[in-house]
Design a protein around this motif. Structure first.
Motif, PDB file in Angstrom:
ATOM      1  N   UNK A  14       0.827  -1.200   0.000  1.00 15.51           N
ATOM      2  CA  UNK A  14       0.000   0.000   0.000  1.00 15.51           C
ATOM      3  C   UNK A  14       0.863   1.253   0.000  1.00 15.51           C
ATOM      4  N   UNK A  15       0.440   2.243  -0.768  1.00 14.83           N
ATOM      5  CA  UNK A  15       1.197   3.501  -0.875  1.00 14.83           C
ATOM      6  C   UNK A  15       0.242   4.683  -0.662  1.00 14.83           C
ATOM      7  N   UNK A  16      -0.038   5.013   0.593  1.00 16.03           N
ATOM      8  CA  UNK A  16      -1.002   6.080   0.870  1.00 16.03           C
ATOM      9  C   UNK A  16      -0.517   7.476   0.503  1.00 16.03           C
ATOM     10  N   UNK A  17       0.797   7.661   0.331  1.00 14.26           N
ATOM     11  CA  UNK A  17       1.348   9.008   0.202  1.00 14.26           C
ATOM     12  C   UNK A  17       1.675   9.403  -1.228  1.00 14.26           C
ATOM     13  N   UNK A  18       1.116   8.728  -2.218  1.00 11.48           N
ATOM     14  CA  UNK A  18       1.448   9.056  -3.610  1.00 11.48           C
ATOM     15  C   UNK A  18       0.953  10.432  -4.028  1.00 11.48           C
ATOM     16  N   UNK A  19       0.076  11.019  -3.256  1.00  5.13           N
ATOM     17  CA  UNK A  19      -0.369  12.384  -3.543  1.00  5.13           C
ATOM     18  C   UNK A  19       0.273  13.424  -2.639  1.00  5.13           C
ATOM     19  N   UNK A  20       1.248  13.002  -1.837  1.00  2.00           N
ATOM     20  CA  UNK A  20       1.894  13.885  -0.856  1.00  2.00           C
ATOM     21  C   UNK A  20       3.324  14.168  -1.296  1.00  2.00           C
ATOM     22  N   UNK A  21       3.753  15.428  -1.241  1.00  3.17           N
ATOM     23  CA  UNK A  21       5.108  15.792  -1.642  1.00  3.17           C
ATOM     24  C   UNK A  21       6.122  15.387  -0.569  1.00  3.17           C
ATOM     25  N   UNK A  22       7.325  15.126  -1.020  1.00  5.38           N
ATOM     26  CA  UNK A  22       8.407  14.759  -0.095  1.00  5.38           C
ATOM     27  C   UNK A  22       8.669  15.881   0.909  1.00  5.38           C
ATOM     28  N   UNK A  23       8.566  17.106   0.465  1.00  2.14           N
ATOM     29  CA  UNK A  23       8.800  18.240   1.376  1.00  2.14           C
ATOM     30  C   UNK A  23       7.765  18.263   2.500  1.00  2.14           C
ATOM     31  N   UNK A  24       6.569  17.726   2.226  1.00  2.00           N
ATOM     32  CA  UNK A  24       5.521  17.689   3.254  1.00  2.00           C
ATOM     33  C   UNK A  24       5.869  16.694   4.348  1.00  2.00           C
ATOM     34  N   UNK A  25       6.421  15.527   3.979  1.00  3.50           N
ATOM     35  CA  UNK A  25       6.796  14.560   5.018  1.00  3.50           C
ATOM     36  C   UNK A  25       7.934  15.105   5.863  1.00  3.50           C
ATOM     37  N   UNK A  26       8.828  15.870   5.257  1.00  2.00           N
ATOM     38  CA  UNK A  26       9.913  16.472   6.034  1.00  2.00           C
ATOM     39  C   UNK A  26       9.363  17.506   7.016  1.00  2.00           C
ATOM     40  N   UNK A  27       8.434  18.319   6.543  1.00  2.00           N
ATOM     41  CA  UNK A  27       7.831  19.309   7.437  1.00  2.00           C
ATOM     42  C   UNK A  27       7.036  18.623   8.551  1.00  2.00           C
ATOM     43  N   UNK A  28       6.394  17.498   8.207  1.00  7.08           N
ATOM     44  CA  UNK A  28       5.642  16.756   9.227  1.00  7.08           C
ATOM     45  C   UNK A  28       6.569  16.271  10.337  1.00  7.08           C
ATOM     46  N   UNK A  29       7.743  15.790   9.959  1.00  8.79           N
ATOM     47  CA  UNK A  29       8.707  15.345  10.970  1.00  8.79           C
ATOM     48  C   UNK A  29       9.143  16.516  11.845  1.00  8.79           C
ATOM     49  N   UNK A  30       9.349  17.675  11.243  1.00  7.40           N
ATOM     50  CA  UNK A  30       9.702  18.871  12.022  1.00  7.40           C
ATOM     51  C   UNK A  30       8.597  19.217  13.010  1.00  7.40           C
ATOM     52  N   UNK A  31       7.360  19.154  12.549  1.00  7.09           N
ATOM     53  CA  UNK A  31       6.217  19.457  13.416  1.00  7.09           C
ATOM     54  C   UNK A  31       6.137  18.496  14.597  1.00  7.09           C
ATOM     55  N   UNK A  32       6.595  17.253  14.387  1.00 11.82           N
ATOM     56  CA  UNK A  32       6.541  16.241  15.438  1.00 11.82           C
ATOM     57  C   UNK A  32       7.815  16.199  16.272  1.00 11.82           C
ATOM     58  N   UNK A  33       8.800  17.025  15.921  1.00  8.91           N
ATOM     59  CA  UNK A  33      10.057  17.014  16.644  1.00  8.91           C
ATOM     60  C   UNK A  33      10.896  15.780  16.361  1.00  8.91           C
TER      61      UNK A  33
END
Length: 323
Positions: free
Chosen positions: A157-176
């Motif tokens: 399963x690939x849920x993130x095919x509509x999500x940009x790589x920069x968004x996952x990086x920002x998500x990690x920042x938001x989560x510390x």
């Protein structure tokens, strides 16, 4: 469910995971393939928040010094995020196709063996999809090679095919969270790395932005069209079969785009491997451009033995013959 901050990037990742679960796995029992990088870390966090049962699997390819410690750290992080289990699986990377292909084969085999019947969520993003389309274009083997990755190709399963790589990086920042930076992802010796760091940025610059999204959108459209043609081909193959052979008259009036799909599926079922466009067209000529020509050798068999498709008495057959 784990409570996460209501920040925009992690919310986007959560919404993507939630939509995937609603469509494909309402029960929510999933495994997440975790490398420790930003994409898979954000995916684990979102999956834990959205699904009732999440297990993380970390594959240690043992290609770098300290890889075991990196894998153990990623597993510990998954447990901190709320995974019910997080296991490390060490693999041996060897096999054909170069280091990248061998590592991929070992990784998928380990994930498949350890998933306990559950779907495995992978952290592929829209950017990964764009890179896959460009790699497919280079192969030049038609629509199948450029329709990219599916959001669900069981068990993957690939849920993130509509999500940009920069968004996952920002998500990690938001989560510390501090993601692991794999040095292989910056090694220009890998074609995909050069696509990521050189080709796609150049396309974005020349075309004024939106290139990655356009490539991913094109892949989705081609995949949808391809699924229709594949369904037609499956029905046509069933009606054309006569045991292991195909009846030529039942394929003569079939559109070539469907007929070649029929032949591809049939040949793969008979043992063909690594079919090329040239081989497939030559086999199709045994139907559409029949002039009494001889058989067509296609990929398959073993040293000294090859798979040959031939026409005789209105039938197509495929069998192994000695060189």
């Amino acid at each position: 469910m784990t409570r996460l901050p209501e920040a925009p990037a992690i919310l986007e990742v959560r919404h993507a995971v939630r939509a995937w679960l609603a469509r494909y796995e309402p029960a929510g029992a999933v495994v997440v393939a975790l490398s420790g990088g930003a994409d898979s870390l954000a995916l684990v966090a979102a999956a834990v928040a959205e699904a009732p049962a999440v297990r993380a699997l970390v594959v240690d390819h043992r290609l770098q010094d300290g890889s075991g410690a990196v894998a153990a750290s990623a597993a510990a992080r998954a447990r901190e995020l709320g995974c019910a289990r997080a296991d490390v699986v060490a693999v041996e990377v060897n096999g054909p196709g170069g280091l990248e292909a061998a590592a991929r084969a070992a990784r998928y085999a380990a994930l498949d063996a350890g998933r306990d019947g559950r779907p495995v969520l992978l952290g592929h993003t829209l950017d990964d999809q764009a890179e896959t389309v460009l790699l497919g274009l280079a192969r030049g083997s038609g629509g199948r090679s450029i329709r990219g990755m599916a959001d669900y190709d069981a068990p993957w399963g690939r849920p993130l095919l509509g999500v940009r790589r920069e968004t996952t990086r920002r998500a990690c920042c938001e989560l510390g969270l501090e993601p692991y930076e794999d040095p292989h992802n910056a090694d220009p010796g890998f074609t995909r790395v050069r696509l990521r760091t050189e080709v796609l940025p150049l396309l974005e610059d020349v075309l004024g932005g939106g290139a990655a999204a356009a490539l991913a959108r094109t892949a989705q459209q081609l995949r949808e069209d391809g699924e229709v043609l594949d369904t037609l081909a499956c029905r046509t193959l069933a009606s054309a079969r006569d045991g292991d052979d195909l009846v030529v008259d039942r394929l003569l009036e079939t559109h070539v785009s469907v007929r070649r799909r029929v032949l591809r599926t049939w040949l793969l079922g008979r043992g063909a491997k690594a079919l090329t466009d040239k081989q497939l067209r030559a086999v199709d000529d045994l139907i559409g451009r029949w002039r009494g020509q001889g058989g067509v050798a296609v990929g398959g068999g073993r040293p000294g033995v090859r798979l040959v498709a031939s026409r005789r008495r209105g039938r197509l057959s495929a069998g192994f013959v000695n060189d």
